[in-house]
Scaffold this motif. Structure first.
Motif, mmCIF file in Angstrom:
data_model
loop_
_atom_site.group_PDB
_atom_site.id
_atom_site.type_symbol
_atom_site.label_atom_id
_atom_site.label_comp_id
_atom_site.label_asym_id
_atom_site.label_seq_id
_atom_site.Cartn_x
_atom_site.Cartn_y
_atom_site.Cartn_z
ATOM 1 N N GLN A 90 26.805 -21.937 32.018
ATOM 2 C CA GLN A 90 27.921 -22.816 31.690
ATOM 3 C C GLN A 90 29.246 -22.154 32.047
ATOM 4 O OE1 GLN A 90 27.790 -26.136 30.368
ATOM 5 N NE2 GLN A 90 25.764 -25.779 31.205
ATOM 6 N N ARG A 91 29.337 -20.863 31.803
ATOM 7 C CA ARG A 91 30.578 -20.146 32.081
ATOM 8 C C ARG A 91 30.842 -20.045 33.573
ATOM 9 N NH1 ARG A 91 33.519 -16.516 28.884
ATOM 10 N NH2 ARG A 91 32.835 -17.770 27.141
ATOM 11 N N LEU A 92 29.778 -19.851 34.373
ATOM 12 C CA LEU A 92 29.963 -19.725 35.817
ATOM 13 C C LEU A 92 30.432 -21.045 36.417
ATOM 14 C CD1 LEU A 92 26.901 -17.563 36.929
ATOM 15 C CD2 LEU A 92 29.291 -16.884 36.843
ATOM 16 N N GLY A 93 30.032 -22.152 35.791
ATOM 17 C CA GLY A 93 30.521 -23.446 36.240
ATOM 18 C C GLY A 93 29.743 -24.012 37.407
ATOM 19 N N PRO A 94 30.016 -25.276 37.741
ATOM 20 C CA PRO A 94 29.242 -25.965 38.777
ATOM 21 C C PRO A 94 29.460 -25.411 40.178
ATOM 22 C CG PRO A 94 30.931 -27.414 37.844
ATOM 23 C CD PRO A 94 31.026 -26.116 37.125
ATOM 24 N N ASN A 95 30.537 -24.616 40.359
ATOM 25 C CA ASN A 95 30.807 -24.092 41.700
ATOM 26 C C ASN A 95 29.837 -23.001 42.126
ATOM 27 O OD1 ASN A 95 32.968 -25.775 42.113
ATOM 28 N ND2 ASN A 95 34.403 -24.361 41.139
ATOM 29 N N ALA A 96 29.214 -22.347 41.150
ATOM 30 C CA ALA A 96 28.269 -21.274 41.484
ATOM 31 C C ALA A 96 26.947 -21.888 41.922
ATOM 32 C CB ALA A 96 28.068 -20.364 40.279
ATOM 33 N N GLY A 97 26.571 -21.627 43.177
ATOM 34 C CA GLY A 97 25.349 -22.208 43.743
ATOM 35 C C GLY A 97 24.092 -21.513 43.271
ATOM 36 N N THR A 98 22.943 -22.035 43.733
ATOM 37 C CA THR A 98 21.654 -21.499 43.286
ATOM 38 C C THR A 98 21.477 -20.029 43.667
ATOM 39 O OG1 THR A 98 20.723 -23.699 43.589
ATOM 40 C CG2 THR A 98 19.157 -21.905 43.310
ATOM 41 N N GLY A 99 21.895 -19.658 44.867
ATOM 42 C CA GLY A 99 21.738 -18.277 45.316
ATOM 43 C C GLY A 99 22.457 -17.315 44.397
ATOM 44 N N LYS A 100 23.718 -17.645 44.091
ATOM 45 C CA LYS A 100 24.505 -16.795 43.204
ATOM 46 C C LYS A 100 23.880 -16.724 41.823
ATOM 47 C CE LYS A 100 29.022 -17.319 45.340
ATOM 48 N NZ LYS A 100 30.340 -17.941 45.231
ATOM 49 N N ARG A 101 23.368 -17.866 41.360
ATOM 50 C CA ARG A 101 22.755 -17.906 40.033
ATOM 51 C C ARG A 101 21.492 -17.056 39.991
ATOM 52 N NH1 ARG A 101 24.134 -22.477 36.561
ATOM 53 N NH2 ARG A 101 26.161 -23.172 37.252
ATOM 54 N N LEU A 102 20.692 -17.130 41.057
ATOM 55 C CA LEU A 102 19.458 -16.333 41.099
ATOM 56 C C LEU A 102 19.788 -14.842 41.109
ATOM 57 C CD1 LEU A 102 17.198 -18.375 43.559
ATOM 58 C CD2 LEU A 102 16.920 -18.096 41.099
ATOM 59 N N ALA A 103 20.883 -14.480 41.787
ATOM 60 C CA ALA A 103 21.290 -13.072 41.824
ATOM 61 C C ALA A 103 21.798 -12.647 40.444
ATOM 62 C CB ALA A 103 22.374 -12.868 42.874
ATOM 63 N N ALA A 104 22.662 -13.474 39.852
ATOM 64 C CA ALA A 104 23.214 -13.126 38.539
ATOM 65 C C ALA A 104 22.101 -12.992 37.502
ATOM 66 C CB ALA A 104 24.229 -14.180 38.099
ATOM 67 N N ALA A 105 21.079 -13.851 37.612
ATOM 68 C CA ALA A 105 19.983 -13.842 36.629
ATOM 69 C C ALA A 105 19.291 -12.488 36.587
ATOM 70 C CB ALA A 105 18.960 -14.932 36.975
ATOM 71 N N PHE A 106 19.143 -11.878 37.756
ATOM 72 C CA PHE A 106 18.434 -10.599 37.811
ATOM 73 C C PHE A 106 19.132 -9.531 36.979
ATOM 74 C CE2 PHE A 106 17.398 -6.465 39.608
ATOM 75 C CZ PHE A 106 16.014 -6.524 39.564
ATOM 76 N N PHE A 107 20.468 -9.602 36.931
ATOM 77 C CA PHE A 107 21.238 -8.555 36.260
ATOM 78 C C PHE A 107 21.645 -8.936 34.840
ATOM 79 C CE2 PHE A 107 22.020 -7.942 40.817
ATOM 80 C CZ PHE A 107 21.575 -6.635 40.941
#
Lengths: 237, 101
Positions: A90-107
């Motif tokens: 929710q904080r990253l917002g709709p602009n963050a795409g799937t790739g970025k989300r998958l990367a952020a999830a790992f960390f």
């Protein structure tokens, strides 16, 4: 990901790197004691990036339990990450795409999440991954060092360094609680519940990971009921 | 066999983190859920810190000293790095003192 954000994240992640090094040093030493090789210990740290889950995982491996038990143990202990990921998304917002989300999830560890949330509304995936990579470096190198030379650092120094991580949590929560009264109430509620789960006979049988989830859900739900956030305020966040 | 455990462990942990982030991309409209998520970070960090900090050191007293130093400095709005380094130094000094006594 913007380079500037990424570098700012790496800088912010330095204290996590030091704290992680000392905690994972203990993990590395323990993994060797349980009969794993240095490479196996390092691989676990590089692919999991979580303290409680990894220590519990070691116990499962050492006891030779069935694979299903490994899955269940990780689900229970790490379920708090699901909550954190939801809040992070929710904080990253709709602009963050799937790739970025998958990367952020790992960390998305406790500490990286804490620093990301402390960043407030301007949090970007680049910043988050920057913190995460520096933290992971500390975590992985600490594991390797601990596995190779477990007796190098005295236990007392390691434990004191481990407190750094708690110090960070406190540095993030206290100012927020001071600023916003409902947050203070949610913190006090979570603290009381957390003490109950730690000390009340019966309740203290619940695993730490599950207890954290229950404390968080109950405290946040109570505050959401009694102090719903104003519409505009949420829209900005 | 150990490699299989490691693989399963990694996949489970990653899925727990990745699914909520990728499945719920749209902003949540429900007011209760929004408020709930607003309170999650602080509540979660608080629950993870206490009472765990008391058993993170060799002696609960040194953990309590570290906690007190961190809270005091955070109330004075000191930087994150100062708070964490000071609380860890306080723990170390407290443990040293306890051993001397």
């Amino acid at each position: 990901m913007r380079r500037k954000e990424f570098l700012a994240g790496m800088k912010a992640g330095m204290p996590v790197c030091v704290g992680y090094f000392s905690v994972s040093f203990g993990f590395g030493a323990m993994a060797i004691a349980q009969g794993l090789t240095v490479w196996q210990a390092v691989l676990i740290s590089a692919t999991n990036l979580t303290s409680a889950g990894q220590f519990a995982g070691l116990t499962v491996i050492a006891s030779g339990a069935i694979i299903l038990e490994m899955i269940l143990t990780q689900l229970v202990i790490n379920s708090r990450y699901a909550l954190m990921s939801l809040a992070l998304g929710q904080r990253l917002g709709p602009n963050a795409g799937t790739g970025k989300r998958l990367a952020a999830a790992f960390f998305n560890t406790d500490e990286v999440f804490a620093l990301g949330m402390a960043r407030g509304k301007q949090l970007t995936a680049g910043f988050f991954v920057g913190v995460g990579i520096v933290a992971a470096l500390g975590w992985i190198s600490g594991t390797a060092m601990g596995a190779v030379a477990g007796s190098l650092l005295p236990e007392s120094v390691r434990m004191a360094l481990g407190v750094m991580l708690y110090g960070m949590f406190i540095a993030i929560v206290v100012p927020q609680a001071r600023e916003e009264k409902p947050i203070l109430i949610s913190v006090v509620l979570a603290l009381v519940l957390s003490c109950l789960f730690a000390w009340v006979p019966g309740l203290n049988l619940i695993s730490d990971g599950l207890a954290i989830v229950l404390c968080t859900v109950l405290a946040a739900a109570a505050c959401a009921l009694f102090f719903p956030v104003e519409e505009e305020e949420v829209a900005q966040k | 066999m150990i490699w299989l455990y490691i693989l399963v462990m990694a996949v489970t942990t990653y899925l727990i983190r990745a699914l909520p982030l990728t499945l719920f991309k749209k902003p949540i409209r429900n007011r209760f859920l929004k408020s709930f998520l607003h309170y999650v970070p602080a509540a979660c960090l608080a629950a993870m810190t206490f009472p765990a900090i008391l058993s993170a050191t060799e002696n609960w007293i040194s953990g309590a000293v570290g906690l007190a130093v961190a809270v005091a400095l955070a109330l004075c709005r000191r930087s994150l790095i100062l708070v964490s380094v000071a609380s860890c130094t306080a723990v170390f000094l407290a443990e040293w003192l306890i051993k001397m006594l």
